[in-house]
Design an enzyme around this catalytic site. Structure first.
Site: not given
Length: 369
Positions: A56, A58, A90, A190, A229, A302, A304-306
């Site tokens: 970590h 710290e 920590c 990305r 799917s 990233e 498509g519109p649907t």
């Protein structure tokens, strides 16, 4: 320093340090830490959470400082942890270091911490100030907080459109919309994401690599995720052929054929089965929770519109990056922003920034804290 006028400036440095490693520290948040001499403002040591979430921030700063940490002020962009994991808490390391003051941005939402780290520090007699640049820290740590509270990674939706609002032409293949500068910004998105997600239609149409191609940042390429799917992703696709080199997850329905799963997993792809709706499409909330179970905290979509509109319909968009090119399509096409996403941009997502990059306007929206 009397009155601590530098608290915000130094916390900005801690946040900037944590931001550098966004996308590399999951399942842990990417935290930044700065150790400062309160007398002369000298920075004694800095730290940021390392790849894989350990060590970590710290601990790195305190280890670097050693005995010089005594009497200093520690700035941390998130509450120090108070639970035993792979390493001791920590908060215990902070107390043992002898620092005289701790400044943090936020209390951790993780139930194993949730104020206990702050309490331990105060009970040890160390001065504590919290809430410094809390809104900025909440934005940077959105992935961690979303996974802890909702069981899913935070979703950043990136989409591109022509000046007249189209993502593609009706009778045409892939439409290249954005310029070189905006494309570079996409690769930087990305680089700061744990994973990048696409639908199987994108794989079938474009055979993408979904990597980071900025000079010097290729190793920052994220996990690749495909929503598929029925497991139509071709075993010969570039994503599958390189699945043994970089983690590739394919989310499919519970009824997808075992032979298709075997063909993909033989190449190293990880298949995760999840729920589908009545139309056989992947149920998005369930899918994202399955991704949360893997430890992912930040996913760049990233899509498509649907699929973008479906994410907005289910209230799963936490940040949106909309890139609009100055050139119109000038003929019928596929509308980039569907009705549910348009409503989200009007009501649930607040404008954060707008910038002109060459021929492209880049607008960033985020969910209100």
């Amino acid at each position: 320093m009397t009155g601590h006028p530098e608290d915000e400036r130094l916390m900005r440095l801690a946040l900037a340090l944590g931001y550098r490693n966004l996308g590399r520290t999951w399942p842990n948040p990417s935290v930044g830490a700065v150790l400062v001499d309160p007398d002369d403002g000298r920075i004694v040591a800095v730290g940021m959470t390392q790849s894989g979430g350990r060590p970590h921030a710290e601990r790195i700063a305190l280890t670097e400082a050693g005995g010089a940490a005594r009497g200093k002020t520690l700035y941390v962009s998130l509450e120090p942890c108070s639970h035993h994991g792979r390493t001791p808490p920590c908060a215990e390391a902070v107390i043992a270091s002898g620092v005289s003051r701790v400044v943090t941005s936020l209390e951790d939402a993780d139930g194993r911490v949730a104020g206990r780290g702050h309490a331990m520090i105060q009970e040890a007699g160390i001065a504590l100030k919290t809430g410094v640049l809390a809104a900025e820290a909440a934005s940077d740590h959105r992935g961690h907080f979303t996974r802890v509270r909702e069981g899913r990674p935070a979703v950043t939706l990136k989409l591109a459109q022509t000046a007249d609002g189209f993502a593609a032409a009706e009778q045409q293949g892939r439409l290249l919309i954005t310029g070189e500068g905006a494309n570079a910004r996409t690769h930087m998105l990305r680089a700061h994401a744990d994973a990048v997600l696409v639908g199987v239609s994108t794989v079938l149409a474009d055979d993408p690599r979904l990597d980071v191609r900025l000079p010097g940042l290729q190793e920052r390429s994220p996990v690749r995720i495909v929503l598929d799917s029925r497991l139509r992703t071709p075993p010969q696709s570039r994503l599958v052929k390189t699945a043994g080199e970089r983690q590739t997850i394919i989310l499919c329905g519970r009824g997808a054929h075992p032979d298709a799963e075997r063909a993909l997993s033989d190449h190293g792809a990880r298949i995760i089965r999840t729920s589908c709706d009545d139309q056989g499409r992947i149920e998005l909330t369930s899918a994202l929770r399955r991704l949360g179970d893997t430890g992912l905290t930040r996913v760049l979509c990233e899509v498509g519109p649907t699929l973008a509109d479906a994410l907005a319909r289910d209230d799963l968009v936490d940040e949106a990056v909309v890139i609009t090119n100055e050139r119109p399509l000038g003929r019928p096409g596929l509308v980039a922003i569907g009705p549910h996403l348009a409503e989200a941009l009007r009501s649930r997502l607040i404008p954060l920034s707008v910038e002109q990059v060459g021929p492209d306007r880049i607008q960033v929206f985020e969910r209100a804290p």
